[in-house]
Design a protein around this motif. Structure first.
Motif, short mmCIF file in Angstrom:
data_model
loop_
_atom_site.label_atom_id
_atom_site.label_comp_id
_atom_site.label_asym_id
_atom_site.label_seq_id
_atom_site.Cartn_x
_atom_site.Cartn_y
_atom_site.Cartn_z
N LEU A 118 6.37 5.09 9.02
CA LEU A 118 6.64 3.62 8.71
C LEU A 118 7.78 3.68 7.80
CD1 LEU A 118 3.48 3.45 9.33
CD2 LEU A 118 3.60 1.23 8.35
N ASN A 119 8.79 4.53 7.98
CA ASN A 119 9.87 4.86 7.17
C ASN A 119 10.82 3.60 7.11
OD1 ASN A 119 9.27 7.38 6.34
ND2 ASN A 119 10.58 8.41 7.79
N VAL A 155 5.75 -4.08 5.75
CA VAL A 155 4.45 -4.75 6.29
C VAL A 155 3.99 -5.78 5.28
CG1 VAL A 155 2.39 -4.14 6.90
CG2 VAL A 155 4.27 -2.57 7.42
N GLU A 156 4.12 -6.93 5.54
CA GLU A 156 3.54 -8.21 4.74
C GLU A 156 1.94 -8.03 4.25
OE1 GLU A 156 4.90 -12.14 6.06
OE2 GLU A 156 6.78 -11.09 6.44
N ALA A 193 9.22 2.36 2.50
CA ALA A 193 8.47 1.30 3.16
C ALA A 193 8.25 0.25 2.11
CB ALA A 193 7.06 1.88 3.81
N THR A 194 7.85 -0.80 2.41
CA THR A 194 7.44 -1.99 1.42
C THR A 194 6.01 -2.48 2.27
OG1 THR A 194 9.33 -2.66 0.95
CG2 THR A 194 7.84 -4.30 0.56
N VAL A 195 4.99 -2.23 1.46
CA VAL A 195 3.60 -3.00 2.06
C VAL A 195 3.06 -3.86 0.95
CG1 VAL A 195 1.37 -2.19 2.51
CG2 VAL A 195 3.26 -0.66 3.30
N GLY A 196 3.08 -5.10 1.50
CA GLY A 196 2.48 -6.15 0.59
C GLY A 196 1.08 -5.99 0.20
N GLY A 197 0.25 -5.51 0.94
CA GLY A 197 -1.06 -5.22 0.75
C GLY A 197 -1.60 -3.74 0.16
N CYS A 198 -2.82 -3.40 0.49
CA CYS A 198 -3.10 -2.16 0.41
C CYS A 198 -3.02 -1.08 1.27
CB CYS A 198 -5.05 -2.31 0.06
SG CYS A 198 -5.33 -3.16 -1.38
N VAL A 199 -2.87 0.23 0.89
CA VAL A 199 -2.57 1.23 1.84
C VAL A 199 -4.22 1.98 1.70
CG1 VAL A 199 -1.46 3.47 2.18
CG2 VAL A 199 -0.44 1.16 1.69
N ALA A 227 8.33 4.37 -1.69
CA ALA A 227 7.67 3.10 -1.23
C ALA A 227 7.19 2.43 -2.24
CB ALA A 227 6.54 3.68 -0.40
N THR A 228 7.03 1.01 -2.00
CA THR A 228 6.51 0.03 -2.66
C THR A 228 5.41 -0.83 -1.94
OG1 THR A 228 8.89 -0.91 -3.15
CG2 THR A 228 7.14 -2.46 -3.91
N VAL A 229 4.15 -0.49 -2.82
CA VAL A 229 2.98 -1.00 -2.34
C VAL A 229 2.43 -2.07 -3.39
CG1 VAL A 229 0.50 -0.10 -1.96
CG2 VAL A 229 2.19 1.58 -1.40
N GLY A 230 2.16 -3.07 -2.65
CA GLY A 230 1.60 -4.43 -3.53
C GLY A 230 0.08 -4.23 -3.84
N GLY A 231 -0.60 -3.46 -3.37
CA GLY A 231 -2.10 -3.31 -3.78
C GLY A 231 -2.34 -1.91 -4.04
#
Length: 120
Positions: free
Chosen positions: A54-55, A59-60, A79-85, A101-105
């Motif tokens: 997912l480079n 992902v919202e 990558a940017t993920v708005g929620g959890c991984v 990467a940036t992870v919002g959760g």
């Protein structure tokens, strides 16, 4: 039981106006969403015989590899993920890379087996 894909699954640079789901699928090569924009979540609860990338993807929602088996590596560099991984109970035979990467959760690895290291 899901579908079997004999080749790659590639959504590189795609824009997806919803979810991406491979729940229960078997992918005999790689799964790549490099540079893609996904307005929902990405659910890769599947068996992937190659790598998952997912480079540079955005992902919202969240990204889940819950109980997935990945015989290669998992790479979400930049990558940017708005929620959890979520990788709970996943098996990743290659490494897991979340460098830049940036992870919002939360990032959850409970019960996961990553054989070649985790890079954050």
């Amino acid at each position: 039981m899901g579908a079997t894909v004999e080749g790659d699954v590639s959504l590189c640079d795609a824009t997806v106006m919803g979810e991406v789901s491979l729940g229960g699928a078997t992918v005999e090569r790689d799964v790549s969403l490099g540079g893609a924009t996904v307005e929902g979540g990405v659910w890769l609860n599947a068996t992937v015989e190659g790598d998952v990338s997912l480079n540079r993807a955005t992902v919202e929602g969240g990204v889940s590899l819950y109980s997935a088996t990945v015989m290669g590596g998992v790479s979400w560099v930049g990558a940017t993920v708005g929620g959890c991984v979520v990788l709970h109970r996943a098996t990743v035979e290659g490494g897991l890379q979340l460098v830049g990467a940036t992870v919002g959760g939360d990032v959850g690895l409970m019960g996961a087996a990553v054989e070649r290291g985790v890079w954050l």
